[in-house]
Design an enzyme around this catalytic site. Structure first.
Site, mmCIF file in Angstrom:
data_model
loop_
_atom_site.group_PDB
_atom_site.id
_atom_site.type_symbol
_atom_site.label_atom_id
_atom_site.label_comp_id
_atom_site.label_asym_id
_atom_site.label_seq_id
_atom_site.Cartn_x
_atom_site.Cartn_y
_atom_site.Cartn_z
ATOM 1 C CG HIS A 165 33.393 -39.099 46.307
ATOM 2 N ND1 HIS A 165 33.423 -37.754 46.524
ATOM 3 C CD2 HIS A 165 34.647 -39.459 46.004
ATOM 4 C CE1 HIS A 165 34.649 -37.317 46.362
ATOM 5 N NE2 HIS A 165 35.412 -38.335 46.028
ATOM 6 C CD GLU A 223 48.735 -47.691 34.025
ATOM 7 O OE1 GLU A 223 47.565 -47.893 34.341
ATOM 8 O OE2 GLU A 223 49.505 -46.984 34.692
ATOM 9 C CG ASP A 258 44.877 -45.949 32.591
ATOM 10 O OD1 ASP A 258 44.052 -45.143 32.119
ATOM 11 O OD2 ASP A 258 45.336 -45.858 33.737
ATOM 12 C CB CYS A 270 46.361 -54.112 39.838
ATOM 13 S SG CYS A 270 47.245 -52.888 38.869
HETATM 14 C C1 PEP Z 1 44.497 -49.449 35.625
HETATM 15 O O1 PEP Z 1 44.689 -48.533 34.831
HETATM 16 O O2 PEP Z 1 44.042 -50.565 35.290
HETATM 17 C C2 PEP Z 1 44.793 -49.279 37.054
HETATM 18 C C3 PEP Z 1 44.745 -50.281 37.883
HETATM 19 O O3 PEP Z 1 45.094 -48.033 37.501
HETATM 20 P P1 PEP Z 1 44.051 -46.832 37.668
HETATM 21 O O4 PEP Z 1 42.675 -47.421 37.579
HETATM 22 O O5 PEP Z 1 44.350 -46.243 39.000
HETATM 23 O O6 PEP Z 1 44.387 -45.943 36.535
HETATM 24 MG MG MG Z 2 45.930 -46.878 35.343
#
Ligand code: PEP
Ligand code: MG
Length: 575
Positions: free
Chosen positions: A191, A435, A459, A506
């Protein structure tokens, strides 16, 4: 002069006087309460809980209007925790059954909770553990009649150094216009770190023992980019950092001019830059950075820190809020990425602790396992799709069968809505997150059934390199440029191209300017990131020549030595 290293979580340089936030709890007294005084002790505990609630409500009322939305939501989370049986009821039972004094009863319960959290590896829950500790400490202080907030009177322009910071502290930080902060604990997605980025002040976490080495009033330099804290710096160093501050301010002004410019390469290729958001309120920052839309809306944040999951209507309203704030722009709503360990039932003790939660019943697996959780979300997303350019994205796909089950459920939900004469976009694009290595390797198979891909490098790297995202001990192995990771990214982009479906990214890699050129060269055309780095990435895109970068990426993919890959990418990123 002394330099300490930690993890830089928010860029920038701050020079100022230290304010050390000392908040160690005194020793907790432990004694047995005679039977006739038990109810009195229970009442004393309940008064401390009530006092904690009043304090949190007071802080909440005093949140300045321009404070980041996270400040309020974290306070709300703490208020909810005060209502949780594990905190408000379990100690009462220990007072009644074991005749423990209130402080001891609370301490025992907090140790039980810590034990439970300790077994969970998930990063969201780690944050939750910190929240629980902060709430417990607040009640303890009230039991011990220690004034909790008295010593939190930092003044304007100071650099706060603490073991850890609570959400309440961060409100004070904003209020008092502190310049930066450094904590001994915490991780880059704690946080504290999230708030630092949204406050736009330099910050370092995990600077172990910082609060022991620094004294209040001492001069400090915080280098947020390098994660370096300099205590009592020499004049020459201060001068050097003042120059750096000026450079940063100048660069920021320059970058701001790009807000309304298009992300287009020198050889006229358009690149989409979208934002990652956690809460509807984050849309503001996305719009300010000139985002082309939302590339990842992490909806699980709506489900966390509360005893009951949000119903369809509440979810629908949250999605609509985001869609209406970015009229005409795409909004990619990711379905729940909760895990067996990220519980939605308010954290009942002992439930659903799996041996290895990262490989367990997480995300789409959990949704298919418990469709009572999934169906309301599918309905809410589909309903929201009637109001804008909504895309639905499925996390953690590993096998086709899973995808087919999801697609069937979506079709069923569509039929229900049709029957109920509720509007939705029948052609809503359905995308999958790539991922899990299995999904990347067989991306061509997935592409036949999906409208787009989004590569989740956080991931993908964790699973490919077998390194737990939240385990400090293996952080050093985290490497977005590992040839296996680059190959998987490339395979995914190529599979998308062949199937003529767009491929986005992302994960954090997409927002890291060091990798922008390589990713462009590999054929990525849609980047989704935290709004803070968007303009820097846009600048790189505008200076890039896609033809040249395609050749550069081809060369990189042929290299056999990882060190050389690093050297070449670093050299290219300096251009
Ligand atoms: C990722 O795994 O790259 C992703 C964007 O999702 P999160 O970070 O929410 O697992
Ligand atoms: Mg992820």
């Amino acid at each position: 002069m002394l330099a300490l290293h930690g993890t830089g979580v928010s860029d920038g340089v701050a020079i100022g006087k230290a304010f050390v936030l000392q908040r160690e709890l005194p020793e907790i007294p432990e004694y047995v309460i005679p039977r006739e005084y038990i109810e009195e002790e229970v009442a004393r505990f309940q008064r401390a809980v009530e006092a904690s609630r009043r304090q949190l409500l007071t802080i909440r009322e005093h949140i300045p209007a321009n404070a980041p939305p996270e400040a309020t939501s974290f306070l709300d989370a703490h208020l909810l925790m005060l209502d949780d049986k594990m905190i408000s009821q379990a100690p009462v039972e220990a007072i009644r059954n074991q005749q423990y004094n209130a402080e001891w009863a609370l301490k025992t319960q907090s140790e039980i909770l810590s034990g439970i959290f300790e077994q969970m590896d998930d990063h969201y829950l780690r944050n939750k553990k910190t929240d629980v500790n902060q709430v417990v400490n607040r009640i303890q202080r009230n039991l011990l009649q220690q004034n909790y907030d008295e010593h939190e009177k930092m003044s304007e322009g100071e650099i706060v150094v603490a073991d850890d910071l609570t959400p309440a502290d961060t409100v004070m930080l904003k209020h008092n216009r502190v310049r930066a902060f450094v904590t001994s604990l915490g991780g880059p997605i704690s946080h504290t770190a999230i708030l630092a980025r949204s406050l736009g002040i330099p910050a370092i976490v995990a600077a172990h023992s910082a609060s022991r080495y620094v004294s209040s009033g001492e001069e400090l330099i915080v280098d947020g980019k390098r994660g370096m804290l300099i205590i009592a710096p020499d004049r020459a160093i201060v001068d050097e950092y003042r120059r750096r501050q000026k450079d940063i301010a100048r660069k920021k002004r320059e970058l701001n001019r790009l807000r309304t410019s298009r992300a287009i390469t020198r050889d006229r290729h358009r690149v989409a830059l979208l934002a990652n958001i956690e809460l509807p309120a984050d849309v503001r920052a996305a719009a300010q950075a000139g985002a082309d839309g939302i590339g990842l809306y992490r909806t699980e944040f709506l489900f966390m820190n509360r005893p009951e999951p949000p119903n369809e209507e509440e979810q629908f309203r949250a999605y609509i809020k985001v869609i209406k704030s970015l009229p005409g722009k795409p909004v990619t709503i990711r379905t729940l990425d909760l895990g067996a360990d990220k519980q939605v039932d308010g954290g009942r003790a002992g439930t659903a602790i799996t041996v290895n939660p990262a490989l367990g019943l997480r995300a789409v697996r959990l949704c298919l396992h418990d469709t009572s959780l999934f169906r309301p979300q599918l309905r809410a997303i589909l309903r929201a799709s009637a109001f804008g350019k909504v895309r639905m994205m499925i996390p953690m796909l590993s096998g086709q069968e899973e995808l087919f089950q999801v697609l069937d459920l979506i079709e069923e939900t569509k039929s229900d809505l049709k029957r109920e004469r509720i509007k939705f976009n029948p052609k809503i694009p359905i995308g999958g997150m790539i991922e899990v290595p299995a999904a990347a390797i067989s991306a061509d198979l997935f592409a036949r059934h999906l409208d787009f891909f989004s590569i989740g490098t956080n991931d993908l790297i964790q699973y490919t390199l077998a390194i737990d995202r939240v385990d400090d001990a293996v952080n050093y192995l985290y490497d977005p440029l590992h040839p296996s990771v680059l190959r998987l990214i490339s395979i995914t982009i190529q599979a998308g191209k062949q199937a003529r479906i767009p491929v986005a990214m992302c994960g954090e890699m997409a927002g890291d300017p060091r990798y922008t050129r390589l990713l462009l060269g590999l054929g990525l055309t849609e980047f989704s990131m935290h709004p803070a780095t968007m303009l820097e990435v846009k600048k790189i895109v505008r200076g890039a020549h896609l033809g040249q970068l395609t050749r550069f990426a081809k060369d990189i993919m042929k290299l056999r030595d990882t060190r050389e890959i690093h050297m070449r990418v670093e050299k290219q990123s300096r251009h």
